[in-house]
Design a protein around this motif. Sequence first.
Motif, PDB file in Angstrom:
ATOM      1  N   HIS A 170      50.454  85.749 -32.439  1.00  0.00           N
ATOM      2  CA  HIS A 170      50.755  84.317 -32.375  1.00  0.00           C
ATOM      3  C   HIS A 170      50.432  83.815 -30.971  1.00  0.00           C
ATOM      4  O   HIS A 170      51.050  84.254 -30.001  1.00  0.00           O
ATOM      5  CB  HIS A 170      52.230  84.066 -32.692  1.00  0.00           C
ATOM      6  CG  HIS A 170      52.677  84.759 -33.944  1.00  0.00           C
ATOM      7  ND1 HIS A 170      52.433  84.258 -35.198  1.00  0.00           N
ATOM      8  CD2 HIS A 170      53.315  85.944 -34.125  1.00  0.00           C
ATOM      9  CE1 HIS A 170      52.931  85.082 -36.115  1.00  0.00           C
ATOM     10  NE2 HIS A 170      53.467  86.118 -35.487  1.00  0.00           N
ATOM     11  N   SER A 171      49.439  82.924 -30.865  1.00  0.00           N
ATOM     12  CA  SER A 171      49.018  82.382 -29.572  1.00  0.00           C
ATOM     13  C   SER A 171      49.455  80.928 -29.451  1.00  0.00           C
ATOM     14  O   SER A 171      49.228  80.138 -30.375  1.00  0.00           O
ATOM     15  CB  SER A 171      47.496  82.468 -29.429  1.00  0.00           C
ATOM     16  OG  SER A 171      47.087  83.805 -29.326  1.00  0.00           O
ATOM     17  N   PRO A 172      50.051  80.557 -28.318  1.00  0.00           N
ATOM     18  CA  PRO A 172      50.572  79.196 -28.153  1.00  0.00           C
ATOM     19  C   PRO A 172      49.477  78.162 -27.930  1.00  0.00           C
ATOM     20  O   PRO A 172      48.336  78.495 -27.617  1.00  0.00           O
ATOM     21  CB  PRO A 172      51.452  79.327 -26.904  1.00  0.00           C
ATOM     22  CG  PRO A 172      50.771  80.381 -26.097  1.00  0.00           C
ATOM     23  CD  PRO A 172      50.240  81.360 -27.119  1.00  0.00           C
ATOM     24  N   GLY A 173      49.855  76.917 -28.062  1.00  0.00           N
ATOM     25  CA  GLY A 173      48.980  75.824 -27.684  1.00  0.00           C
ATOM     26  C   GLY A 173      48.223  75.198 -28.833  1.00  0.00           C
ATOM     27  O   GLY A 173      48.529  75.412 -30.004  1.00  0.00           O
ATOM     28  N   GLU A 174      47.193  74.427 -28.430  1.00  0.00           N
ATOM     29  CA  GLU A 174      46.396  73.630 -29.381  1.00  0.00           C
ATOM     30  C   GLU A 174      44.904  73.887 -29.217  1.00  0.00           C
ATOM     31  O   GLU A 174      44.091  73.089 -29.671  1.00  0.00           O
ATOM     32  CB  GLU A 174      46.670  72.147 -29.133  1.00  0.00           C
ATOM     33  CG  GLU A 174      48.117  71.766 -29.147  1.00  0.00           C
ATOM     34  CD  GLU A 174      48.601  71.361 -30.526  1.00  0.00           C
ATOM     35  OE1 GLU A 174      47.774  70.957 -31.346  1.00  0.00           O
ATOM     36  OE2 GLU A 174      49.813  71.468 -30.757  1.00  0.00           O
ATOM     37  N   SER A 189      44.349  79.181 -30.065  1.00  0.00           N
ATOM     38  CA  SER A 189      45.745  79.068 -30.486  1.00  0.00           C
ATOM     39  C   SER A 189      45.867  79.334 -31.978  1.00  0.00           C
ATOM     40  O   SER A 189      44.902  79.191 -32.723  1.00  0.00           O
ATOM     41  CB  SER A 189      46.257  77.655 -30.201  1.00  0.00           C
ATOM     42  OG  SER A 189      46.150  77.353 -28.829  1.00  0.00           O
ATOM     43  N   GLY A 190      47.061  79.707 -32.372  1.00  0.00           N
ATOM     44  CA  GLY A 190      47.315  79.847 -33.797  1.00  0.00           C
ATOM     45  C   GLY A 190      47.932  81.181 -34.153  1.00  0.00           C
ATOM     46  O   GLY A 190      48.370  81.946 -33.291  1.00  0.00           O
ATOM     47  N   CYS A 238      53.039  84.395 -24.823  1.00  0.00           N
ATOM     48  CA  CYS A 238      53.533  83.288 -24.015  1.00  0.00           C
ATOM     49  C   CYS A 238      52.652  83.171 -22.779  1.00  0.00           C
ATOM     50  O   CYS A 238      52.160  84.187 -22.268  1.00  0.00           O
ATOM     51  CB  CYS A 238      54.982  83.525 -23.577  1.00  0.00           C
ATOM     52  SG  CYS A 238      56.142  83.642 -24.947  1.00  0.00           S
ATOM     53  N   VAL A 239      52.446  81.948 -22.308  1.00  0.00           N
ATOM     54  CA  VAL A 239      51.657  81.711 -21.098  1.00  0.00           C
ATOM     55  C   VAL A 239      52.452  80.797 -20.170  1.00  0.00           C
ATOM     56  O   VAL A 239      53.311  80.040 -20.614  1.00  0.00           O
ATOM     57  CB  VAL A 239      50.276  81.086 -21.422  1.00  0.00           C
ATOM     58  CG1 VAL A 239      49.422  82.046 -22.232  1.00  0.00           C
ATOM     59  CG2 VAL A 239      50.414  79.766 -22.147  1.00  0.00           C
ATOM     60  N   SER A 249      46.126  76.390 -20.169  1.00  0.00           N
ATOM     61  CA  SER A 249      45.462  77.358 -21.038  1.00  0.00           C
ATOM     62  C   SER A 249      44.615  76.636 -22.085  1.00  0.00           C
ATOM     63  O   SER A 249      43.457  76.985 -22.325  1.00  0.00           O
ATOM     64  CB  SER A 249      46.509  78.254 -21.710  1.00  0.00           C
ATOM     65  OG  SER A 249      45.901  79.165 -22.584  1.00  0.00           O
ATOM     66  N   ASP A 250      45.182  75.602 -22.711  1.00  0.00           N
ATOM     67  CA  ASP A 250      44.424  74.811 -23.693  1.00  0.00           C
ATOM     68  C   ASP A 250      43.175  74.203 -23.067  1.00  0.00           C
ATOM     69  O   ASP A 250      42.096  74.206 -23.676  1.00  0.00           O
ATOM     70  CB  ASP A 250      45.289  73.680 -24.258  1.00  0.00           C
ATOM     71  CG  ASP A 250      46.276  74.141 -25.312  1.00  0.00           C
ATOM     72  OD1 ASP A 250      46.184  75.301 -25.775  1.00  0.00           O
ATOM     73  OD2 ASP A 250      47.151  73.319 -25.683  1.00  0.00           O
TER      74      ASP A 250
END
Length: 136
Positions: A38-42, A46-47, A121-122, A128-129
Motif C-alpha cells: 500500500h503506497s500513499p498519495g495520489e 500510489s495505490g 509511509c513517507v 513524493s507525489d
Amino acid sequence: MTHHEHPDAALARRGYEAFSSGDMETLASLLTGDCAHHSPGESQMSGHFKGRDNVLAHYGKLMELTDGTFRVELKGVYPDGRGHVMCVHKWHADRGDRGIEMEGGLFLTIIGEKVSDLDECVADIAESDAFWGQAE
C-alpha cells in the motif's frame, strides 16, 4: 550484552537486502502469494498493489521511472514479536532533471514467516507525489 535479532526483524532485513541488490527471486520468496503493498498519495506510484506479481511489478516500475537510481538506505528495524515489523529508511532517486531524498518506512505484517502486507509511509506525501507525477 548479546544482541539476538528477532526472526521477523531478520526477515525484514533480508527483504531490504534482496530489494537493494535487485534479487527479485529472493524477494519473491519472502512474500506471500497474496501479499499487498500500500503506497500513499495520489501519484502514479500510489495505490494498493495486490498479489506477489503486482507488488514485484510495482518495484520494477520504481526502477524503470528512475532509470535504476532508486535506492533505499535502511535505518532501523523494529519487531513487535506479534507478526509486525516497523522498518525506517531513507529513499533516494533521480527522475528526469529532478532528484529526491526522503525519510519513510514500511510497516510489515508477517504470516507464516513471510510478508503478507507492506504499508508504506513517507515523510512528505505531497513532495513524493510531485516527484512521481501522474501516469504518462
